[in-house]
Design an enzyme around this catalytic site. Structure first.
Site, PDB file in Angstrom:
ATOM      1  N   CYS A 131     -15.129  16.967  -3.338  1.00  0.00           N
ATOM      2  CA  CYS A 131     -14.652  15.754  -3.889  1.00  0.00           C
ATOM      3  C   CYS A 131     -15.239  14.646  -2.805  1.00  0.00           C
ATOM      4  O   CYS A 131     -14.838  14.812  -1.483  1.00  0.00           O
ATOM      5  CB  CYS A 131     -13.347  15.463  -4.132  1.00  0.00           C
ATOM      6  SG  CYS A 131     -13.031  13.710  -4.620  1.00  0.00           S
ATOM      7  N   GLN A 255       0.821   6.443   2.663  1.00  0.00           N
ATOM      8  CA  GLN A 255      -0.576   5.852   2.061  1.00  0.00           C
ATOM      9  C   GLN A 255      -1.697   6.831   2.401  1.00  0.00           C
ATOM     10  O   GLN A 255      -1.651   7.250   3.391  1.00  0.00           O
ATOM     11  CB  GLN A 255      -0.935   4.585   2.752  1.00  0.00           C
ATOM     12  CG  GLN A 255       0.015   3.429   2.294  1.00  0.00           C
ATOM     13  CD  GLN A 255      -0.116   2.641   1.106  1.00  0.00           C
ATOM     14  OE1 GLN A 255      -0.867   3.281   0.169  1.00  0.00           O
ATOM     15  NE2 GLN A 255       0.669   1.705   0.653  1.00  0.00           N
ATOM     16  N   TYR A 284      12.054  -1.030   0.085  1.00  0.00           N
ATOM     17  CA  TYR A 284      11.246   0.146  -0.416  1.00  0.00           C
ATOM     18  C   TYR A 284      10.575   0.582   0.600  1.00  0.00           C
ATOM     19  O   TYR A 284       9.345   1.008   0.875  1.00  0.00           O
ATOM     20  CB  TYR A 284      10.116  -0.299  -1.309  1.00  0.00           C
ATOM     21  CG  TYR A 284      10.442  -0.972  -2.535  1.00  0.00           C
ATOM     22  CD1 TYR A 284      10.978  -0.438  -3.611  1.00  0.00           C
ATOM     23  CD2 TYR A 284      10.525  -2.423  -2.611  1.00  0.00           C
ATOM     24  CE1 TYR A 284      11.250  -1.094  -4.890  1.00  0.00           C
ATOM     25  CE2 TYR A 284      10.592  -3.017  -3.830  1.00  0.00           C
ATOM     26  CZ  TYR A 284      11.019  -2.630  -4.909  1.00  0.00           C
ATOM     27  OH  TYR A 284      11.358  -3.268  -5.962  1.00  0.00           O
ATOM     28  N   ASP A 353       7.221  -3.591  -0.789  1.00  0.00           N
ATOM     29  CA  ASP A 353       5.865  -2.633  -1.100  1.00  0.00           C
ATOM     30  C   ASP A 353       6.440  -1.821  -2.390  1.00  0.00           C
ATOM     31  O   ASP A 353       6.558  -0.594  -2.253  1.00  0.00           O
ATOM     32  CB  ASP A 353       5.307  -1.891   0.026  1.00  0.00           C
ATOM     33  CG  ASP A 353       4.229  -1.282  -0.396  1.00  0.00           C
ATOM     34  OD1 ASP A 353       3.585  -1.473  -1.238  1.00  0.00           O
ATOM     35  OD2 ASP A 353       3.800  -0.310   0.734  1.00  0.00           O
ATOM     36  N   CYS A 380       0.087  -2.698  -5.359  1.00  0.00           N
ATOM     37  CA  CYS A 380      -1.131  -1.704  -5.731  1.00  0.00           C
ATOM     38  C   CYS A 380      -1.268  -1.852  -7.231  1.00  0.00           C
ATOM     39  O   CYS A 380      -2.095  -1.282  -7.718  1.00  0.00           O
ATOM     40  CB  CYS A 380      -0.835  -0.319  -5.581  1.00  0.00           C
ATOM     41  SG  CYS A 380       0.805   0.294  -6.531  1.00  0.00           S
TER      42      CYS A 380
END
Length: 425
Positions: A131, A255, A284, A353, A380
């Site tokens: 990938c 992340q 968070y 977040d 996000c």
């Protein structure tokens, strides 16, 4: 340099290698432009043979410069009238950036074992050997696991019949440390010849530092179950981010793009303008990344996370880095902030977040009740960010600036960091 930042803003845009194509202007196409579009689509197909079935890299047909411009345009449109978007920060090398790879396993009718990703909107596995986004070391390990399964007579789990053992393989890699964790996701804790299997795998890949068997006997779409059995090594890896070392377990949220995470977190902390006297709230908090990094510039950090496994990792990370001015609480962040406000306690800065769904009104009202001078919101999902910013700007805050970060190159996703300041009362 892998960590070098490229910022794209307004009309002044630096060209990337392989870019150099002009932005679409909306003008009538000239003769031959349809041929160029066809060639561009063919180029995208040659980049990735799985693109049509996978559905992940929706922007692969664009040059990287065009992709960044498109994302910035979307961000500005979504946040128009709410907060000024200052620019879009891209990557120097926007390939093979994912430090976590999940591979689903299946067996074809002829008995051939395949591994890869689910076709978009289905549970049909698209065979993927390599990938463009994934760490090549992870792809190689997954290919070799697939080749070992037949000789060890490991059955692939069949969702329809409920028979079989192996469901997924997850590989997590340390970008700085180089450590590698392999997680075998199975429906049962009984893995035939597990010691010999691990030995054979490590003979092919001595760089693997730990192997974990994760037991997932659920019937939903969750990749991981709740039980982890360490087969080799420590059961976790460590990696470095912004000068701190973090412990990453199979269940940990971390992340997936370490280069851009570093750039994003450094921007978020600089936006907070910490002087060493502030009391900081990290909502968070996960395994403690933002709070621990910010602790160097703050007087005190209070980190809250609902997931007990993440909190345990966060406490370990604080000890690992010798950080003593951070306190961790396993609690709902909204309820925790309400409790703080009711006791008359304050926080100068709140870092938040949230997941793609954003924050609910109960959480946002708790932030308003706590009344920090600054809020640094990492998102996000620009659309839920816009919704949450509207609430905060109606309840005493001014949205000062936002920056886009390309955390997920070649996909349509955009990460954003936004600064809000409390209006004078």
């Amino acid at each position: 340099m892998a960590g070098e930042k490229k910022t794209f803003s307004g009309k002044k845009r630096e060209e990337f290698q392989g870019a150099g194509k002009k932005k679409e202007t909306g003008k009538q196409e000239k003769p031959g432009q349809d041929r160029k579009k066809k060639n561009r689509n063919n180029a995208a197909s040659s980049k990735c043979p799985y693109q049509k079935k996978c559905g992940g890299c929706t922007y692969l047909k664009l040059s990287y410069e065009e992709q960044l411009a498109k994302k910035e345009q979307f961000l500005k449109k979504t946040l128009k009238g709410i907060v000024p978007v200052k620019g879009m920060v891209g990557m120097e090398h926007p390939y093979h950036y994912r430090n976590k790879v999940n591979s689903a396993f299946a067996r074809k009718k002829d008995g051939t074992i395949i591994s890869g990703i689910y076709e978009k909107g289905t549970h049909k596995v698209v065979p993927v050997d390599e990938c463009l986004l994934e760490d090549p070391r992870a792809d190689a390990i997954i290919r070799d696991i697939r080749s070992l399964l037949k000789s060890f007579k490991i059955m692939i789990y069949n969702e329809d019949s409920g028979y079989g053992l192996l469901r997924h393989v997850m590989v997590r890699t340390g970008f700085v440390s180089g450590e590698i964790m392999v997680v075998l996701v199975c429906v049962s804790p009984v893995f035939p010849s597990k010691n010999n299997f691990v030995k054979a795998l490590r003979k092919l890949h001595p760089e693997i530092t730990t192997v974990v068997l994760n037991v997932n006997d659920r019937t939903d779409s969750m990749v991981l179950g709740k039980r982890d059995i360490v087969l080799y090594g420590r059961g976790y890896i460590e990696d470095e981010l912004c000068g701190c070392t973090f412990r990453i377990s199979p269940q940990s949220f971390y992340q997936v793009n370490p280069v851009q995470t570093k750039n994003l977190y450094e921007k978020a902390i600089s936006m907070a303008g910490l002087t060493g006297n502030e009391r900081v709230m990290d909502a968070y908090c996960g395994i403690g990344t933002i709070g621990l990094i910010a602790s160097r510039d703050a007087k005190e950090v209070i980190s809250v996370e609902l997931n007990p496994d993440a909190v345990r990792d966060a406490v370990t990370n604080a000890k690992r880095n010798g950080i003593k001015n951070v306190s961790f609480y396993q609690n709902d962040a909204g309820a925790f902030m309400v409790s703080m406000a009711e006791k008359g306690e304050k926080a100068d800065v709140v870092f938040m977040d949230p997941p793609r769904a954003g924050s609910d009104e109960a959480f946002l009202s708790s932030v308003v009740m706590l009344a920090p001078e600054k809020i640094v919101y990492i998102s996000c999902n620009p659309e839920t960010l816009a919704r949450d910013l509207r609430y905060l700007t109606k309840h005493g805050y001014r949205a000062e600036e936002a920056w886009g970060y390309d955390m997920f190159a070649w996909s349509e996703h955009v990460e954003t960091v936004c600064l809000l300041s409390r209006k004078a009362q």
